[in-house]
Design an enzyme around this catalytic site. Sequence first.
Site, mmCIF file in Angstrom:
data_model
loop_
_atom_site.group_PDB
_atom_site.id
_atom_site.type_symbol
_atom_site.label_atom_id
_atom_site.label_comp_id
_atom_site.label_asym_id
_atom_site.label_seq_id
_atom_site.Cartn_x
_atom_site.Cartn_y
_atom_site.Cartn_z
ATOM 1 N N LYS A 11 41.254 28.966 34.435
ATOM 2 C CA LYS A 11 40.649 27.624 34.406
ATOM 3 C C LYS A 11 40.772 27.016 33.017
ATOM 4 O O LYS A 11 40.900 27.711 32.009
ATOM 5 C CB LYS A 11 39.176 27.661 34.839
ATOM 6 N N VAL A 96 43.614 37.760 27.789
ATOM 7 C CA VAL A 96 42.237 38.256 27.753
ATOM 8 C C VAL A 96 41.488 37.591 26.599
ATOM 9 O O VAL A 96 42.090 37.303 25.556
ATOM 10 C CB VAL A 96 42.298 39.789 27.567
ATOM 11 N N ALA A 101 38.658 32.158 31.479
ATOM 12 C CA ALA A 101 37.863 32.793 32.544
ATOM 13 C C ALA A 101 38.659 33.825 33.342
ATOM 14 O O ALA A 101 38.394 34.018 34.535
ATOM 15 C CB ALA A 101 37.257 31.746 33.482
ATOM 16 N N GLY A 102 39.611 34.486 32.710
ATOM 17 C CA GLY A 102 40.428 35.487 33.421
ATOM 18 C C GLY A 102 39.563 36.566 34.067
ATOM 19 O O GLY A 102 39.714 36.866 35.256
ATOM 20 N N ASP A 137 30.645 31.987 34.684
ATOM 21 C CA ASP A 137 31.817 31.256 35.186
ATOM 22 C C ASP A 137 32.246 31.697 36.588
ATOM 23 O O ASP A 137 33.145 31.090 37.178
ATOM 24 C CB ASP A 137 33.026 31.474 34.249
#
Length: 284
Positions: A11, A96, A101-102, A137
């Site tokens: 995102k 990362v 928001a991974g 998130d």
Amino acid sequence: MNRITLPAHAKLNLTLDILRRRPDGYHDLQMVMQSVELHDDVKVTLTDGEGIVCRCGPIPGDESNLCVKAARAFFAQTGVVQGGGLAIDVVKRIPVQAGMAGGSSDAAATLRALRKLLKPELLGEELERIGAAVGSDVPYCLRGGTALAEGRGERITTLRAAPPFQVVLCKPDFDISTPALFARVHVSELWSRPDTSGMLAALHRGDADGVLARVKNVFENVLPPECVEVFEIKKKLHDLHAEACAMTGSGPTVFGLFRDEAEAKRAFRALRREYSKTFLTRFV
Ligand code: C5P
């Protein structure tokens, strides 16, 4: 069916504003979020073994992993008893600790996969409630698309899809700790804040110029001096004809938006020479 693979999209924050510090230590936020095509793949398998095995590229698959936390929360909150074990395999593409928001998106994909495999009748709002306990998130990542996130980040309103911009993402080679950056925020001293209501109106009208003019992240106000590269990348993107640029989330990734695909490709190729973590993607 005992296995499912789902995409976990990254995102961007088209806007990020911090309204106040709350007594519980969190901050009330207003963020316009946008998912992009760049994604991890999350494969969830019901196994004959025991416990949860999580393989997540460079990230430890232990109890600190957000996918493992999501699976534990799913079983605890739904009361579903899974006779055997669970394997979670993540192909990581999203950088990362990058503000994209991974980890939260991987957790959201794990929850969606578990619902499909074990409790398809579970309502979306119930899944979002479980996700909110895993990370601020995660509820947004369960929805995706263009959305307003409020409160701690967990209160989501889906918006009209944003105009279809091309995106160049560039992560400099350092990390920023989210809690440490929040600790630098004194809300009354934030001098340059996004026009969230103007952004919402522009999205509602489908006004691409209005959206581009309002891309802003309040965290850029409080970056420590050692993060100056964020502003250098913004300048480079601007010089490469990005129509709007900002840091996403708590950084340090910077994104540039383009209407013209050829310009986006040119900017991507130029930045990639300097920064290995550069991506060309688009809104989804
Ligand atoms: O909810 P999550 O675990 O993703 O948040 C990480 C940290 O970011 C929190 O511990 C808190 O320090 C900070 N945070 C905040 N206000 C928010 C979201 C996160 O202060 N709305």
